[in-house]
Each structure stands twice: as C-alpha cells, then as structure tokens.
Write a protein that holds these residues in place. Structure first.
Motif, PDB file in Angstrom:
ATOM      1  N   TYR A   1       0.727  -1.141   0.206  1.00  0.00           N
ATOM      2  CA  TYR A   1      -0.018   0.059   0.033  1.00  0.00           C
ATOM      3  C   TYR A   1       0.934   1.249   0.039  1.00  0.00           C
ATOM      4  CZ  TYR A   1      -3.916   2.987   0.998  1.00  0.00           C
ATOM      5  OH  TYR A   1      -4.984   3.775   0.904  1.00  0.00           O
ATOM      6  N   SER A   2       1.675   1.336   0.996  1.00  0.00           N
ATOM      7  CA  SER A   2       2.354   2.597   1.174  1.00  0.00           C
ATOM      8  C   SER A   2       3.241   3.067  -0.286  1.00  0.00           C
ATOM      9  CB  SER A   2       3.366   2.670   2.402  1.00  0.00           C
ATOM     10  OG  SER A   2       2.642   2.574   3.556  1.00  0.00           O
ATOM     11  N   GLY A   3       4.070   1.780  -0.815  1.00  0.00           N
ATOM     12  CA  GLY A   3       4.804   2.111  -1.934  1.00  0.00           C
ATOM     13  C   GLY A   3       3.715   2.581  -3.281  1.00  0.00           C
ATOM     14  N   TYR A   4       2.672   1.844  -3.532  1.00  0.00           N
ATOM     15  CA  TYR A   4       1.714   2.441  -4.431  1.00  0.00           C
ATOM     16  C   TYR A   4       1.559   3.668  -4.151  1.00  0.00           C
ATOM     17  CZ  TYR A   4       1.049  -2.708  -5.471  1.00  0.00           C
ATOM     18  OH  TYR A   4       1.235  -4.117  -5.713  1.00  0.00           O
ATOM     19  N   LEU A   5       1.088   4.211  -2.824  1.00  0.00           N
ATOM     20  CA  LEU A   5       0.704   5.587  -2.577  1.00  0.00           C
ATOM     21  C   LEU A   5       1.767   6.567  -3.074  1.00  0.00           C
ATOM     22  CD1 LEU A   5      -1.345   7.516  -1.158  1.00  0.00           C
ATOM     23  CD2 LEU A   5      -0.045   7.148   0.876  1.00  0.00           C
ATOM     24  N   TYR A   6       2.769   6.199  -2.646  1.00  0.00           N
ATOM     25  CA  TYR A   6       3.848   7.311  -2.822  1.00  0.00           C
ATOM     26  C   TYR A   6       4.229   7.185  -4.407  1.00  0.00           C
ATOM     27  CZ  TYR A   6       4.758   7.293   2.084  1.00  0.00           C
ATOM     28  OH  TYR A   6       4.445   7.487   3.474  1.00  0.00           O
ATOM     29  N   GLY A   7       4.209   6.114  -4.908  1.00  0.00           N
ATOM     30  CA  GLY A   7       4.309   6.326  -6.627  1.00  0.00           C
ATOM     31  C   GLY A   7       3.422   6.866  -7.252  1.00  0.00           C
ATOM     32  N   LEU A   8       2.147   7.052  -6.742  1.00  0.00           N
ATOM     33  CA  LEU A   8       0.993   7.677  -7.367  1.00  0.00           C
ATOM     34  C   LEU A   8       1.096   9.163  -6.794  1.00  0.00           C
ATOM     35  CD1 LEU A   8      -2.082   7.407  -8.569  1.00  0.00           C
ATOM     36  CD2 LEU A   8      -2.613   8.274  -6.329  1.00  0.00           C
ATOM     37  N   GLU A   9       1.597   9.316  -5.810  1.00  0.00           N
ATOM     38  CA  GLU A   9       2.026  10.892  -5.349  1.00  0.00           C
ATOM     39  C   GLU A   9       2.989  11.497  -6.344  1.00  0.00           C
ATOM     40  OE1 GLU A   9       0.072  12.801  -3.716  1.00  0.00           O
ATOM     41  OE2 GLU A   9      -0.945  11.596  -2.450  1.00  0.00           O
ATOM     42  N   THR A  10       4.027  10.670  -6.859  1.00  0.00           N
ATOM     43  CA  THR A  10       5.150  11.144  -7.790  1.00  0.00           C
ATOM     44  C   THR A  10       4.404  11.377  -9.145  1.00  0.00           C
ATOM     45  OG1 THR A  10       6.898  10.191  -6.461  1.00  0.00           O
ATOM     46  CG2 THR A  10       7.030  10.549  -8.733  1.00  0.00           C
ATOM     47  N   LEU A  11       3.588  10.425  -9.591  1.00  0.00           N
ATOM     48  CA  LEU A  11       2.723  10.487 -10.743  1.00  0.00           C
ATOM     49  C   LEU A  11       1.940  12.008 -10.804  1.00  0.00           C
ATOM     50  CD1 LEU A  11       2.009   9.574 -13.528  1.00  0.00           C
ATOM     51  CD2 LEU A  11       0.347   8.027 -12.373  1.00  0.00           C
ATOM     52  N   ARG A  12       1.379  12.043  -9.666  1.00  0.00           N
ATOM     53  CA  ARG A  12       0.442  13.292  -9.569  1.00  0.00           C
ATOM     54  C   ARG A  12       1.407  14.348  -9.965  1.00  0.00           C
ATOM     55  NH1 ARG A  12      -2.284  14.817  -3.668  1.00  0.00           N
ATOM     56  NH2 ARG A  12      -2.997  16.866  -4.005  1.00  0.00           N
ATOM     57  N   LEU A  13       2.488  14.434  -9.089  1.00  0.00           N
ATOM     58  CA  LEU A  13       3.429  15.619  -9.119  1.00  0.00           C
ATOM     59  C   LEU A  13       3.973  16.154 -10.696  1.00  0.00           C
ATOM     60  CD1 LEU A  13       5.447  15.819  -6.030  1.00  0.00           C
ATOM     61  CD2 LEU A  13       3.656  17.538  -6.792  1.00  0.00           C
ATOM     62  N   LEU A  14       3.821  14.634 -11.560  1.00  0.00           N
ATOM     63  CA  LEU A  14       4.630  14.761 -13.001  1.00  0.00           C
ATOM     64  C   LEU A  14       3.457  15.493 -13.812  1.00  0.00           C
ATOM     65  CD1 LEU A  14       6.342  11.500 -13.178  1.00  0.00           C
ATOM     66  CD2 LEU A  14       7.306  13.855 -13.233  1.00  0.00           C
ATOM     67  N   LEU A  15       2.159  15.156 -13.591  1.00  0.00           N
ATOM     68  CA  LEU A  15       1.023  15.939 -14.155  1.00  0.00           C
ATOM     69  C   LEU A  15       0.922  17.495 -14.285  1.00  0.00           C
ATOM     70  CD1 LEU A  15      -1.674  13.149 -13.237  1.00  0.00           C
ATOM     71  CD2 LEU A  15      -1.212  13.876 -15.673  1.00  0.00           C
ATOM     72  N   PRO A  16       0.340  18.073 -15.107  1.00  0.00           N
ATOM     73  CA  PRO A  16       0.321  19.533 -14.772  1.00  0.00           C
ATOM     74  C   PRO A  16      -0.584  19.927 -13.547  1.00  0.00           C
ATOM     75  CG  PRO A  16      -0.536  18.658 -17.117  1.00  0.00           C
ATOM     76  CD  PRO A  16      -0.191  17.646 -16.331  1.00  0.00           C
ATOM     77  N   ALA A  17      -0.284  21.019 -13.259  1.00  0.00           N
ATOM     78  CA  ALA A  17      -0.758  21.473 -11.866  1.00  0.00           C
ATOM     79  C   ALA A  17      -2.173  21.650 -11.891  1.00  0.00           C
ATOM     80  CB  ALA A  17      -0.006  22.910 -11.361  1.00  0.00           C
ATOM     81  N   ALA A  18      -2.738  21.664 -12.853  1.00  0.00           N
ATOM     82  CA  ALA A  18      -4.183  21.908 -13.384  1.00  0.00           C
ATOM     83  C   ALA A  18      -5.007  20.608 -12.810  1.00  0.00           C
ATOM     84  CB  ALA A  18      -4.512  22.102 -14.600  1.00  0.00           C
ATOM     85  N   ILE A  19      -4.273  19.506 -12.511  1.00  0.00           N
ATOM     86  CA  ILE A  19      -4.901  18.333 -11.904  1.00  0.00           C
ATOM     87  C   ILE A  19      -5.459  18.634 -10.667  1.00  0.00           C
ATOM     88  CG2 ILE A  19      -2.734  17.377 -10.966  1.00  0.00           C
ATOM     89  CD1 ILE A  19      -5.221  15.159 -12.857  1.00  0.00           C
ATOM     90  N   GLU A  20      -4.764  19.630  -9.934  1.00  0.00           N
ATOM     91  CA  GLU A  20      -5.466  19.882  -8.627  1.00  0.00           C
ATOM     92  C   GLU A  20      -6.599  20.614  -8.498  1.00  0.00           C
ATOM     93  OE1 GLU A  20      -3.735  18.063  -6.542  1.00  0.00           O
ATOM     94  OE2 GLU A  20      -1.736  18.023  -7.633  1.00  0.00           O
ATOM     95  N   SER A  21      -7.251  21.218  -9.718  1.00  0.00           N
ATOM     96  CA  SER A  21      -8.145  22.232  -9.734  1.00  0.00           C
ATOM     97  C   SER A  21      -9.816  21.469  -9.281  1.00  0.00           C
ATOM     98  CB  SER A  21      -8.442  22.599 -11.285  1.00  0.00           C
ATOM     99  OG  SER A  21      -7.361  23.348 -11.620  1.00  0.00           O
ATOM    100  N   ARG A  22     -10.353  22.122  -8.815  1.00  0.00           N
ATOM    101  CA  ARG A  22     -11.786  21.957  -8.330  1.00  0.00           C
ATOM    102  C   ARG A  22     -13.000  21.847  -9.353  1.00  0.00           C
ATOM    103  NH1 ARG A  22     -11.175  24.133  -2.343  1.00  0.00           N
ATOM    104  NH2 ARG A  22      -9.801  25.649  -3.265  1.00  0.00           N
ATOM    105  N   ASP A  23     -12.503  22.270 -10.648  1.00  0.00           N
ATOM    106  CA  ASP A  23     -13.491  22.521 -11.702  1.00  0.00           C
ATOM    107  C   ASP A  23     -13.051  21.937 -12.997  1.00  0.00           C
ATOM    108  OD1 ASP A  23     -11.871  24.702 -12.319  1.00  0.00           O
ATOM    109  OD2 ASP A  23     -13.089  25.900 -11.256  1.00  0.00           O
ATOM    110  N   LEU A  24     -13.817  22.061 -14.034  1.00  0.00           N
ATOM    111  CA  LEU A  24     -13.252  21.618 -15.623  1.00  0.00           C
ATOM    112  C   LEU A  24     -12.150  22.493 -16.198  1.00  0.00           C
ATOM    113  CD1 LEU A  24     -14.026  19.177 -17.444  1.00  0.00           C
ATOM    114  CD2 LEU A  24     -15.583  20.889 -18.809  1.00  0.00           C
TER     115      LEU A  24
END
Length: 773
Positions: A123-146
C-alpha cells in the motif's frame, strides 16, 4: 500584490492539438520535472504518456483505493474518469504491480508512451508512486472544476525511490488553539502529498484538553474550554477569575478521532496521540483538582504559564489509575505503535513539599524529585508496553534514568537524541534549531506574530537527523525527524498553513531524499514551481523566502552600507532611492552607499514587472548622528546594542529584539545626554521604542527632553506621557516631543520605564535611535 508563482507547464516542442494521435511527439526537459521530495534515482527518456478518456488503471484489491485518488481528479478536471480494471489492455494504461521483495515504502515508477507501471511491495509504496505521478502531471490536476485545453501528459521517466528515514512527521498542536476536524484531514492529505507518514497529534496541554474520554467527562466538559483572552499577547494574559465564563475551545469526539485515524490510514499516515504528563496538564487538573498535589481548584489558563508547577501528583495511586484509564481509551482509538506521553518542562516545586510525593520517594528509595519523575515515566512505560505499544516522550524523560522500552523525541537540541541512541534507544530528532515551525520564517517586521526565534526555509533544508559524532550503532537508532507546530501564536487554520508551507516541503526532502541528492539551489527552483500547485489547492503558503532583507552597517565616518538579498538565489532585485518610481528601478548588483537621509525602495522583478511586497527603509541623518552620548545608567549587559554610539548611529532596530540594534533596561529608566559639539537650533526630539508585552517589553510611560548650553544647567523643552494599553502584537513606535525651536548644545533625554507588568513582573524598556531635529 502577491508573488506571481512559476506554474508547472509543459514544454511542447512539437505542435499539439486536441484530439491528435497518441504517437504525436511531446518532449520534456529536466526543468519540467519538479518533484519534492527529490527521488533517489530519476532517468528522463524521450516521449511522454498522455492520459485520455480511454486510459484505464489496472489495480488489485490493495491498490484500488489508491488508483481512485487520481481517477476522481480526472473526473473533476477533465470531465471523464479512467476506468479501474483488473487486467491490462495492450496500451494506454496505468498498472500497479506487486514486488514483495521491495521495502514497504519503496516504489518504482516507469512511464513510457504506452503505459505507466507503479511497482511496490504494498500500500505505502503504491501511494508514494501515485503521489510522484501526480506531481508529474500539470498543476491543473489539482483544480476543483473543469479545465479546458489541457494536455494531461507526463514525461517518460524511470524512477527508483525509497525514503532515507522511516519517521517523517509533523506535530500539530491543537491544544493552545483548537483546529476543526476538517482542517486536520487537509493536513493529512498534504502530509501524504509530501511523502510524510506521521501525524503527531498534540491533544493535551495546559490550555485545553481536546479528546473525549468517556470515563472522565469533565476533561472535555471543563478542560476543553478557557476564558477568551485572544485580544492579549499569549504571555501577558492574566490568570482567569473563577467568575469569568470559559467560552473558547473545543474537542474531538471519539467518533471524530476514529474518522481522522481511518482517513490517515488511507493516506499512509500513522497518527500518534500525545497525552501529556506529568506537566502541561492544567486543563486536566481544572477538571479534576484531586489529580494535583494540593488538590485546589484552578481554571484552565487562557495563555502562557511559566513555570509549570500545577502538575500531576506522583505520590497518589489515584493519579496512576486515572492515567491508565485515560490511556486505555486512547489506545482503543489509536492503533499507532507509539503513544506519546510528553514528559517535558515539569517544574517539581510542589513535589518537594507534597507529603504523598515525599512518601513515594522514601518508599521507592529514590534520591530526589528528578528520580521521582523517572519513576513516574518508567511506571507509565510499563503500562504502555503491557498493551503492546511503545512509549514515546520528549527528551526530559532521560532525566533521572530512561525507561527501558522508551523512544526519545529530542527537541532541546541534538544532545538528548545522541545520549538516548548511545544507550540503545530509538530516537526521533526534532531540534528547535531546525524543526520548530512556530518560529518566524522571515523578517519580523513583515511577518505575522510568531515565537521570537528565526527559522527560514533554507535552514530547514539544512536539517540532518544524524549527528556526525554518532557511531554506526547510534545511527541505526535514528528513526528520522519531524516538524513541530506549536500553536500559541497561531489562532486560525489559515495562519497554521502559512507556518507549515513551504517549510514542510524542505523538511520532507531532508527526511526522504539521500543527502547527496539534496541541493539548495535546485530545491529553490523546484519549490517555486510547486507554489503554482499550492495556489490551485488553496493553500495559504508563506512567501517569506521572496522577502527582500537588508544588512546595513555604518563605519567610523557615518557612511551606511546597505546590502539587499532574498533567501532564494539569483533573484532579480531592483531598487530606487527617495522619490523615484519603481518603474525606473535599477538592478541591484552591489551594496548601496549612503551618506545623507535616504529612502531605499526595492522590489523583486519578474518579466520586468515589480512583484511581491516592496522593501522600503529610510535612513535618517540628524543633528545627533555620530555625536558623543553619556549614559546616567548603563544598559543591561544582554542588550548592549552598538554601545555608546547606538542611539545616534542611523541604524534602526527591527521587531526582532535580538537583532543587536536595541539597548534595554529592566525595571529602570533611561537617561542620556547627547553632546552636539556646537550649539544648534532644535525643535523636535524623537525616541524609538519597542513593545512586545509577551516578552515583558513595554512602551515608556513618559519621554522628557531637556536642553542646555553648558551641559550643567538644563531646561525642560517638552514631554509626552502615555498610559498602559493592552497590546497583543509586537510594535515599534517613535515618541516625538515637539517644542518651539531653541538653541542648545546638549540634549538630555529621560525615558520612563512602566516599571511593572499587569502580572507583577519588572518591565523591559527597549530604546533605539534618538533623532534630534
């Protein structure tokens, strides 16, 4: 105007239009990759993976919940949600793969044009891998609208990553100021984002008991609330009167705690509860007075208490029965391996005279009250260990002898951690020098109220839990480190965020990344890119590292040199002098020399535009500059300023009363005589003073000015008086005495100290620069 952030953007070197073929080439450079904390190994390849409505996530039972963290974000920002399946298609998928031979927090992330693979042991390793993937995506992935027109591409990379230390924590004090459950959940989200895995939950202190205990309902019925004195400085609040109504506070129900713990588990965060003992417990004693040595009723204090003498009685068996019952309920709510029991800052005055405590010392063959505290903590450690948990305490638990199974949290420096590790105990390093986030992170003149010490972002980044002088065996006992956010001066969640971020970024990298991978200049660039993500997430992060500061010095010829800088390297600082507009600012390249009254204005520039707060300071030349000053009573040795030239050297003190510019007297008035050398017309004298009531520093109650031609007979020219007023902040003020112009060579200035604080102690008088006009 706030600092314009540097947003994470994709460098698209080949044209890209919506709906094109997935094989269309997108190229990234290393500057596009801004991951914090820095991975252990990262290799950038050509190409990219692009998420679209046909992308699927391949997840098993353990990784399904983690996959949904990112798929739900796409639903919000892209209008489509990738499906989560159990088997991989030929391409266009993100797959979680198990490798049981990996460490439990390690992961690998492989990104190609066809697929993404996150490999981990669980679980923990999967989670940190996903958090790294999140930081590789454009910052707009954090938005709360389309978000329209965004290409959801990530660079082709191979990352092998694992943490340097297993304990990467944050202590959140919710006792001094209570924060609602929803904010605690947000903090947990952000800990996971920064790959931190411990929330140390400071639930009990003198000023509030914050956790429901079913067996002792008064702990929250009484102990969770105090008389509201929020308009006063924390350390200047009087003892509340029993007739006053206690209205400020709050607590978490047991259901709240269960929700917090479950939420944290999903984010890979262990919640470690802290139930203070034997000190920092006035909220418990206010609820149940019999827990103390004297058994006398007290109120929950509204502010700072020092010394802390109202502590649990170590001689009464009922004290231990109470604590065991409390901890039993706490351990039912928190599955954490660790139970923090405080152990710090106990002033044992009452133990020395308490018949119960003295009887205990005699019966147990103890030498003194220090050994009585050791007895107390060892007894509690046996109880905690009997429940299969590990007792954790501040480094004071070393005093008098350390309990066999205890882990030490070293806060007063590194010495406690060094000593405990030498004795074979595990340690968590959290020294005040690098980890106390209630300290100022920028110049006090431009920051909200904080504890009177300085911890900038760059110094946090220097933190290393391991001490060079440790042996190999000692190093093996260093679990890691954590930040501590004490909340005496932090009344709101917005202020709490301001103190945490971006310093938590820096700490996360010092605890996750190998030392050889850490570089301040590189981190400075990456963290500024992350600010764009913080903006979208609505995090009230501090921009203190951008603040322009000035190091000013004066030579024997009264020439002032002003050096400008910010914390980040290679910033574009430009300045003007006096009334010039900032659009005519010139680039700062070397210190500015000043020989007459001058105002220096400076700003950061980005794309040739002024951004952020404008630095402005006036250096005032006056008739007293550089002249001789005679003191009737010399200053306090701890605050000498610049000696006899201090009051007439042009340089002015800041709100940091340790800055070396202030002279101070405690319980005494100030009287000086300035010799102007020649008679001159004088019409005004201004005296600079500071007030910081929490530190015992009060404005003067009177300023008098006397003039003389011969230095022997003086005539009063004028005076001003003021009455005491409550002041919850730190302030600087010039007290100006105006009068009809008179000729004089000598100027006598008398400044009257307030004398006593409202709480009865002697007051400090802080003075810097006497301006003669």
């Amino acid at each position: 105007m706030k600092i314009k952030p540097i947003y994470f953007t994709l460098l698209v070197l080949a044209a890209w239009i919506s709906g094109c073929d997935r094989s269309e080439k997108i190229t990234f450079t290393k500057s596009d990759i801004n991951i914090i904390p820095q991975p252990r190994e990262l290799h950038l390849q050509d190409g990219a993976f692009v998420f679209d409505k046909k992308t699927v996530f391949v997840a098993g039972e353990e990784s399904h919940k983690i996959a949904s963290i990112l798929t739900s974000k796409f639903r919000t920002v892209a209008g489509w949600e990738p499906a989560i399946t159990s088997s991989a298609p030929e391409s266009n998928y993100v797959e979680f793969r198990e490798d049981s031979g990996m460490d439990h927090e390690a992961y690998t992330l492989e990104v190609t044009a066809d697929h993404i693979a996150i490999t981990a042991a669980g679980y923990s390793g999967y989670l940190y891998g996903l958090e790294t993937l999140r930081l590789l995506l454009p910052a707009a992935i954090e938005s709360r609208d389309l978000q329209e027109g965004v290409t959801w591409a990530v660079p082709a990379v191979t990352i092998n990553d694992s943490p340097e230390y297993p304990w990467r924590g944050l202590m959140l004090d919710v006792s001094r100021h209570f924060f609602p459950k929803d904010y605690v959940l947000k903090v947990i989200d952000r800990l996971a984002m920064h790959k931190m895995n411990v929330l140390h939950f400071h639930l009990v202190d003198d000023q509030g008991w914050r956790i429901e205990i079913k067996k002792y309902p008064k702990l929250t019925g009484v102990g969770a609330y105090r008389v509201d004195k929020e308009d006063m400085h924390w350390n200047a609040r009087p003892v509340p009167d029993p007739s006053e109504k206690a209205t400020y506070g709050g607590f978490y129900t047991q259901e709240d705690i269960r929700e917090i713990v479950a939420y944290a588990k999903d984010k890979g965060v262990e919640v470690v509860p802290e139930i203070e003992m034997p000190a920092h417990v006035m909220s418990a004693i206010a609820s149940y007075p019999e827990l103390s040595c004297k058994g006398e009723p007290i109120m929950v204090p509204s502010g700072g208490v020092w010394p802390i003498t109202d502590i649990y009685c170590a001689g009464k068996e009922s004290t231990f029965e109470f604590l065991e019952n409390v901890l039993a309920e706490v351990m039912e709510l928190f599955p954490s391996r660790y139970i923090h029991v405080g152990g710090d800052e106990a002033t044992k005055t009452n133990w020395k005279t308490c018949p119960h405590c003295q009887k205990r010392i005699k019966e147990e063959g103890l030498a003194d009250v220090d050994e009585l505290q050791s007895y107390f903590m060892k007894r509690m450690e046996r109880f905690v260990s009997s429940k299969g948990r590990i007792m954790l305490g501040w480094d004071e638990i070393l005093e008098g002898g350390l309990a066999p199974g205890a882990t030490v949290m070293s806060w007063r420096g590194i010495e406690g951690g060094w000593e405990a590790s030498a004795q074979g105990h595990d340690v968590v390093m959290t020294p005040v020098s690098h980890c106390y986030f209630d300290y100022y992170q920028g110049p006090q003149d431009s920051e909200p109220m904080a504890f009177n010490a300085y911890l900038p972002l760059s110094k946090v980044y220097e933190f290393d839990p391991v001490v060079d002088s440790m042996s190999v065996e000692q190093v093996a006992h260093v679990l890691g480190g954590q930040a501590n956010l004490w909340s005496e001066y932090i009344p709101t969640t917005s202020h709490s965020e301001y103190m945490l971020y971006p310093r938590l970024n820096a700490l996360s990298e010092t605890l996750w990344s190998p030392k050889e991978k850490r570089d301040w200049e590189d981190f400075s660039s990456r963290v500024q890119h992350l600010f764009g993500r913080y903006d979208i997430l609505g995090i009230n992060y501090a921009k203190s590292a951008y603040t322009i500061t000035a190091d000013a010095s004066v030579d024997a010829n009264q020439e002032v040199t002003v050096a400008l800088k910010t914390e980040f390297p290679d910033t574009d600082i430009r300045y003007v002098l006096n009334d010039e507009a900032l659009d005519k600012a010139v680039k700062y390249t070397e210190p500015v020399q000043i020989t007459e009254t001058t105002t220096v204005k400076a700003s950061l520039f980005e794309n040739d535009k002024s951004v952020g707060n404008v630095f402005e300071r006036t250096f005032t030349w006056h008739k007293g500059v550089g002249k001789k000053v005679a003191y009737t009573r010399e200053w306090n040795k701890n605050y000498p300023g610049a000696g006899t030239s201090n009051m007439v050297n042009v340089l002015r003190g800041s709100k940091d009363f340790h800055d070396g510019q202030w002279q101070a007297w405690i319980g005494h008035d100030m009287e000086v005589v300035i010799d102007l050398e020649n008679a001159s017309g004088i019409r005004k004298v201004a005296v600079g003073a500071m007030e910081n009531q929490g530190a015992g520093i009060y404005y003067p109650v009177r300023v008098e000015v006397y003039l003389s031609e011969n230095g022997k007979s003086f005539t009063k020219a004028g005076e001003i008086q003021r009455d005491y007023a409550k002041n919850g902040s730190a302030d600087i003020k010039d007290f100006e005495v105006d009068f009809p112009e008179q000729s004089a060579r000598y100027v006598k200035v008398k400044v009257t100290n307030q004398g006593k604080t409202p709480l009865g102690g002697n007051t400090w008088l802080f003075v810097d620069e006497i301006v003669v006009e």
